[in-house]
Design an enzyme around this catalytic site. Structure first.
Site, PDB file in Angstrom:
ATOM      1  N   LYS A 189       0.866  -1.180   0.000  1.00  0.00           N
ATOM      2  CA  LYS A 189       0.000   0.000   0.000  1.00  0.00           C
ATOM      3  C   LYS A 189       0.900   1.227   0.000  1.00  0.00           C
ATOM      4  O   LYS A 189       1.410   1.644   1.042  1.00  0.00           O
ATOM      5  CB  LYS A 189      -0.878  -0.024   1.254  1.00  0.00           C
ATOM      6  CG  LYS A 189      -2.247   0.607   1.148  1.00  0.00           C
ATOM      7  CD  LYS A 189      -2.312   2.063   0.781  1.00  0.00           C
ATOM      8  CE  LYS A 189      -2.004   3.059   1.856  1.00  0.00           C
ATOM      9  NZ  LYS A 189      -1.909   4.449   1.323  1.00  0.00           N
ATOM     10  N   SER A 243       4.482   7.888   9.997  1.00  0.00           N
ATOM     11  CA  SER A 243       4.492   8.721  11.209  1.00  0.00           C
ATOM     12  C   SER A 243       4.344   7.878  12.474  1.00  0.00           C
ATOM     13  O   SER A 243       3.737   6.810  12.466  1.00  0.00           O
ATOM     14  CB  SER A 243       3.359   9.741  11.128  1.00  0.00           C
ATOM     15  OG  SER A 243       2.121   9.078  11.022  1.00  0.00           O
ATOM     16  N   THR A 244       4.874   8.393  13.554  1.00  0.00           N
ATOM     17  CA  THR A 244       4.797   7.710  14.846  1.00  0.00           C
ATOM     18  C   THR A 244       3.342   7.555  15.277  1.00  0.00           C
ATOM     19  O   THR A 244       2.936   6.506  15.796  1.00  0.00           O
ATOM     20  CB  THR A 244       5.617   8.498  15.891  1.00  0.00           C
ATOM     21  OG1 THR A 244       6.997   8.435  15.486  1.00  0.00           O
ATOM     22  CG2 THR A 244       5.483   7.921  17.288  1.00  0.00           C
ATOM     23  N   GLU A 245       2.549   8.570  14.988  1.00  0.00           N
ATOM     24  CA  GLU A 245       1.135   8.541  15.373  1.00  0.00           C
ATOM     25  C   GLU A 245       0.408   7.351  14.714  1.00  0.00           C
ATOM     26  O   GLU A 245      -0.258   6.559  15.393  1.00  0.00           O
ATOM     27  CB  GLU A 245       0.518   9.874  14.934  1.00  0.00           C
ATOM     28  CG  GLU A 245      -0.918  10.053  15.258  1.00  0.00           C
ATOM     29  CD  GLU A 245      -1.543  11.146  14.377  1.00  0.00           C
ATOM     30  OE1 GLU A 245      -0.793  11.928  13.743  1.00  0.00           O
ATOM     31  OE2 GLU A 245      -2.778  11.180  14.316  1.00  0.00           O
ATOM     32  N   ILE A 246       0.545   7.211  13.402  1.00  0.00           N
ATOM     33  CA  ILE A 246      -0.127   6.096  12.701  1.00  0.00           C
ATOM     34  C   ILE A 246       0.514   4.771  13.112  1.00  0.00           C
ATOM     35  O   ILE A 246      -0.160   3.749  13.225  1.00  0.00           O
ATOM     36  CB  ILE A 246      -0.064   6.278  11.166  1.00  0.00           C
ATOM     37  CG1 ILE A 246      -0.638   7.635  10.740  1.00  0.00           C
ATOM     38  CG2 ILE A 246      -0.796   5.136  10.458  1.00  0.00           C
ATOM     39  CD1 ILE A 246      -2.120   7.769  10.777  1.00  0.00           C
ATOM     40  N   GLU A 399       9.087  16.241  15.242  1.00  0.00           N
ATOM     41  CA  GLU A 399       9.586  16.040  13.878  1.00  0.00           C
ATOM     42  C   GLU A 399       8.882  17.016  12.939  1.00  0.00           C
ATOM     43  O   GLU A 399       7.660  17.054  12.878  1.00  0.00           O
ATOM     44  CB  GLU A 399       9.303  14.601  13.440  1.00  0.00           C
ATOM     45  CG  GLU A 399       9.856  14.298  12.065  1.00  0.00           C
ATOM     46  CD  GLU A 399       9.593  12.868  11.628  1.00  0.00           C
ATOM     47  OE1 GLU A 399       8.460  12.385  11.799  1.00  0.00           O
ATOM     48  OE2 GLU A 399      10.529  12.232  11.114  1.00  0.00           O
TER      49      GLU A 399
HETATM   50  P1  NAP Z   1       1.517   8.659   7.521  1.00  0.00           P
HETATM   51  O1  NAP Z   1       0.250   9.395   7.628  1.00  0.00           O
HETATM   52  O2  NAP Z   1       2.003   7.894   8.674  1.00  0.00           O
HETATM   53  O3  NAP Z   1       1.387   7.701   6.240  1.00  0.00           O
HETATM   54  C1  NAP Z   1       2.284   6.665   5.915  1.00  0.00           C
HETATM   55  C2  NAP Z   1       1.515   5.561   5.216  1.00  0.00           C
HETATM   56  O4  NAP Z   1       0.497   5.055   6.075  1.00  0.00           O
HETATM   57  C3  NAP Z   1       0.791   6.011   3.956  1.00  0.00           C
HETATM   58  O5  NAP Z   1       0.786   4.968   3.009  1.00  0.00           O
HETATM   59  C4  NAP Z   1      -0.611   6.265   4.479  1.00  0.00           C
HETATM   60  O6  NAP Z   1      -1.589   6.223   3.472  1.00  0.00           O
HETATM   61  C5  NAP Z   1      -0.767   5.134   5.447  1.00  0.00           C
HETATM   62  N1  NAP Z   1      -1.800   5.342   6.455  1.00  0.00           N
HETATM   63  C6  NAP Z   1      -2.347   6.515   6.870  1.00  0.00           C
HETATM   64  N2  NAP Z   1      -3.291   6.286   7.812  1.00  0.00           N
HETATM   65  C7  NAP Z   1      -3.345   4.951   7.997  1.00  0.00           C
HETATM   66  C8  NAP Z   1      -4.121   4.103   8.844  1.00  0.00           C
HETATM   67  N3  NAP Z   1      -5.006   4.593   9.703  1.00  0.00           N
HETATM   68  N4  NAP Z   1      -3.924   2.776   8.768  1.00  0.00           N
HETATM   69  C9  NAP Z   1      -3.022   2.256   7.930  1.00  0.00           C
HETATM   70  N5  NAP Z   1      -2.263   3.006   7.102  1.00  0.00           N
HETATM   71  C10 NAP Z   1      -2.408   4.351   7.144  1.00  0.00           C
HETATM   72  O7  NAP Z   1       2.647   9.630   7.090  1.00  0.00           O
HETATM   73  P2  NAP Z   1       2.446  10.810   6.040  1.00  0.00           P
HETATM   74  O8  NAP Z   1       1.059  11.364   6.044  1.00  0.00           O
HETATM   75  O9  NAP Z   1       2.946  10.299   4.761  1.00  0.00           O
HETATM   76  O10 NAP Z   1       3.402  11.887   6.653  1.00  0.00           O
HETATM   77  C11 NAP Z   1       3.061  12.490   7.902  1.00  0.00           C
HETATM   78  C12 NAP Z   1       4.236  12.496   8.816  1.00  0.00           C
HETATM   79  O11 NAP Z   1       4.783  11.186   8.973  1.00  0.00           O
HETATM   80  C13 NAP Z   1       5.399  13.296   8.309  1.00  0.00           C
HETATM   81  O12 NAP Z   1       5.244  14.643   8.496  1.00  0.00           O
HETATM   82  C14 NAP Z   1       6.512  12.683   9.114  1.00  0.00           C
HETATM   83  O13 NAP Z   1       6.501  13.214  10.403  1.00  0.00           O
HETATM   84  C15 NAP Z   1       6.167  11.247   9.168  1.00  0.00           C
HETATM   85  N6  NAP Z   1       6.851  10.441   8.164  1.00  0.00           N
HETATM   86  C16 NAP Z   1       7.881   9.632   8.553  1.00  0.00           C
HETATM   87  C17 NAP Z   1       8.529   8.856   7.623  1.00  0.00           C
HETATM   88  C18 NAP Z   1       9.657   7.949   7.968  1.00  0.00           C
HETATM   89  O14 NAP Z   1      10.316   7.454   7.071  1.00  0.00           O
HETATM   90  N7  NAP Z   1       9.891   7.627   9.231  1.00  0.00           N
HETATM   91  C19 NAP Z   1       8.140   8.924   6.291  1.00  0.00           C
HETATM   92  C20 NAP Z   1       7.080   9.746   5.921  1.00  0.00           C
HETATM   93  C21 NAP Z   1       6.444  10.476   6.876  1.00  0.00           C
HETATM   94  P3  NAP Z   1      -2.102   7.583   2.782  1.00  0.00           P
HETATM   95  O15 NAP Z   1      -0.960   8.123   2.039  1.00  0.00           O
HETATM   96  O16 NAP Z   1      -3.205   7.111   1.905  1.00  0.00           O
HETATM   97  O17 NAP Z   1      -2.559   8.471   3.895  1.00  0.00           O
END
Ligand code: NAP
Ligand code: MG
Length: 505
Positions: A189, A243-246, A399
């Site tokens: 995904k 993200s840490t939250e997800i 972050e």
């Molecule tokens: P994210 O919201 O955690 O999304 C990462 C992945 O998880 C995406 O494929 C997303 O799909 C999916 N996802 C979202 N909600 C989900 C749920 N409830 N259940 C299962 N999968 C879910 O991260 P982001 O929106 O891309 O970025 C937000 C923040 O995450 C950034 O600002 C950064 O702090 C952090 N981040 C960290 C890394 C790392 O490598 N550690 C990488 C990217 C981002 P969708 O795209 O369809 O929402």
């Protein structure tokens, strides 16, 4: 890899208007025909559409993966055959290198050289696991008398792999390569913003001879499709980067079916420059550490600590070179910093910078959106340096995921270690010093999965990548990752001549 020059990187127009998902080896649209628009963040123009997957599509993908795992051939192939097919994937990727780079730049707004390096690493990841799996094996254990115990490494089953937008192809490679090498089946995904190279990767799997159903991709919202995969009873493992939250949310949901979970989450990595550092290397490495990939890296070294004796000399160079960084056409070989992934991410970054200002910090350079000629509608943010911060400020603790670094002076080695560890995260860290004993001492005390010593790079294929504390757990990119996609089955047998009668009946 021959480095393309500005003149020779030719945009070939490889992008297709419409992409499909791959489920059970067939290219499919979503069950209700809905699509999502995919943008080039450097221009904010729509560049393609992909299916907006429904839960029904996710279900089909899980069933395809289940069938391939339970009744298919892939996991039973001799390991050399799996290895050969994975190497063939890498060979096809090498042939289509230019196309993959072009797509990655268009879909992320990252600079050409950044994309070239990441696509090349994705290829090398497949080559690495094609080799590593051949040596991945169980063992014979010492047991008493006429017993024999050996272990088999068996694939964990169907894996849901959920990846972010910052390194679309490389993250797909980190997930897909070890999983299929181990014999698992996958539902991938990708992030909704950046699905294109991951889709092409799954097409390449088919072309190389990975059997149908082993690698499936669904493109749709994380909140619906991702969540469905995480809760699914027939999914054995979830591997997540984001993200840490997800990540916390996923771990909780996965517990209802006791799925295996690996999480690669956020970071706020410290970068420590000691007074005995080689200043040139430290300045250049610190620039790369934060501004590479426009700061949108989980291991971005976003907290810079500089020992007070060299603070002014270091900052003079660091600030000057930050101001000189070239933002511009991402397809240009000379561009150093690309665009931000989305308007909403840019707003998040700017809100952090504004909060720092309100709390009394100093914005030394940057701190605002910039307009790039020819890319006026895109999302561009100036490389930003913030000083005069206290350790409890949001910009120091949270972050930002953008081109923003906070800089603080420190006095002693002890203080540097204490500041470095004052965070909920523990992914990357860097130390700049010419004193080898100090480097070793400090490296041992930092609470992080990765320590870079006089080195701007965090990893190569083969080096463990992953976090301490709330940066997640599980190591990727290394041989040990194969253990996270396999179960150790212990087989204990008795071969003695005398029948055993342990109950004495
Ligand atoms: P994210 O919201 O955690 O999304 C990462 C992945 O998880 C995406 O494929 C997303 O799909 C999916 N996802 C979202 N909600 C989900 C749920 N409830 N259940 C299962 N999968 C879910 O991260 P982001 O929106 O891309 O970025 C937000 C923040 O995450 C950034 O600002 C950064 O702090 C952090 N981040 C960290 C890394 C790392 O490598 N550690 C990488 C990217 C981002 P969708 O795209 O369809 O929402
Ligand atoms: Mg999100």
């Amino acid at each position: 890899m021959s480095v393309q020059t500005k003149e020779t990187f030719e945009v070939k127009g490889v992008i297709r208007k419409e992409y499909e998902m791959v489920i059970n080896g067939v290219r499919v649209v979503s069950s209700n025909g809905e699509t999502m628009a995919i943008y080039n963040p450097a221009t904010n123009e729509v560049i393609a559409t992909v299916p907006k997957a429904t839960k029904e599509d996710a279900e089909k993908a899980v069933q395809a993966a289940r069938e391939a795992f339970d009744h298919g051939k892939w996991r039973h192939f001799p390991v050399n055959k799996r290895s050969r097919i994975i190497n063939k994937m890498a060979a096809i990727m090498r042939k289509r290198f230019h196309e993959l780079v072009e797509l990655e730049v268009l879909n992320t707004g990252k600079s050409l050289t950044t994309a070239q390096g990441q696509v090349m690493q994705a290829i090398e990841d497949f080559e690495f696991y094609a080799g590593a799996i051949v040596g991945h094996r169980g063992q014979v254990n010492n047991v008493p008398g006429a017993f024999l115990n050996y272990t088999r490494k068996e694939p964990v089953g169907v894996c849901a792999q959920i990846i972010p937008w910052n390194y679309p192809l490389m993250m797909a490679a980190w997930k897909v390569a070890p999983a299929i090498a181990a014999g698992c089946s996958i539902v991938l995904k990708p992030a909704s913003l950046t699905p294109l190279t991951a889709i092409v990767l799954t097409e390449i799997c088919q072309e190389a001879g990975v059997p149908n159903g082993v690698v499936n991709i669904v493109t749709g919202a994380g909140a619906t499709v991702g969540d469905y995969l995480v809760e699914h009873e027939q999914v054995n493992k979830v591997a997540f980067t984001g993200s840490t939250e997800i990540g916390k949310n996923i771990m909780q949901k996965a517990s209802s079916t006791l799925k295996r979970v690996t999480l690669e989450l956020g970071g706020k990595s410290p970068n420590i420059v000691f007074q005995d550092a080689d200043i040139e290397s430290a300045v250049n490495g610190s620039l790369f550490g934060i501004f590479y990939n426009t700061g949108q890296s989980c291991e971005a070294r976003s907290r810079l600590y500089v020992q007070e004796d060299i603070y002014d000399a270091f900052m003079e160079k660091f600030v000057e070179r930050t101001k000189q960084l070239r933002l511009g056409n991402p397809m240009d070989q000379t561009t150093q910093v690309g665009s931000i992934i989305s308007r909403s991410q840019l707003e998040t970054i700017d809100a952090y910078v504004q909060s720092a200002k309100e709390e009394g910090a100093t914005i030394v350079t940057g701190g605002c959106e910039v307009k790039i000629e020819g890319f006026e509608k895109g999302h561009w943010y100036a490389p930003t340096i913030i000083t005069n911060v206290t350790h409890d400020m949001k910009v120091v603790q949270e972050e930002i995921f953008g081109p923003v670094v906070v800089v603080m002076p420190f006095k002693t080695e002890k203080e540097a270690i204490q500041l470095a560890n004052d965070t909920q995260y523990g992914l990357g860290s860097a130390i700049w010093t010419t004193d080898q004993a100090r480097a070793t001492r400090v490296a041992n005390q930092i609470e992080a999965g990765i320590v870079m010593v006089n080195c701007p790079f965090s990893a190569f294929p083969g080096t463990p990548f992953g976090g301490y504390k709330q940066s997640g757990f599980g190591r990727e990119l290394c041989v040990e990752t194969l253990d996270l996609y396999t179960e150790d089955k212990s087989i204990l047998s008795y071969y003695g001549a005398r029948p055993l009668n342990p109950l004495g009946v």
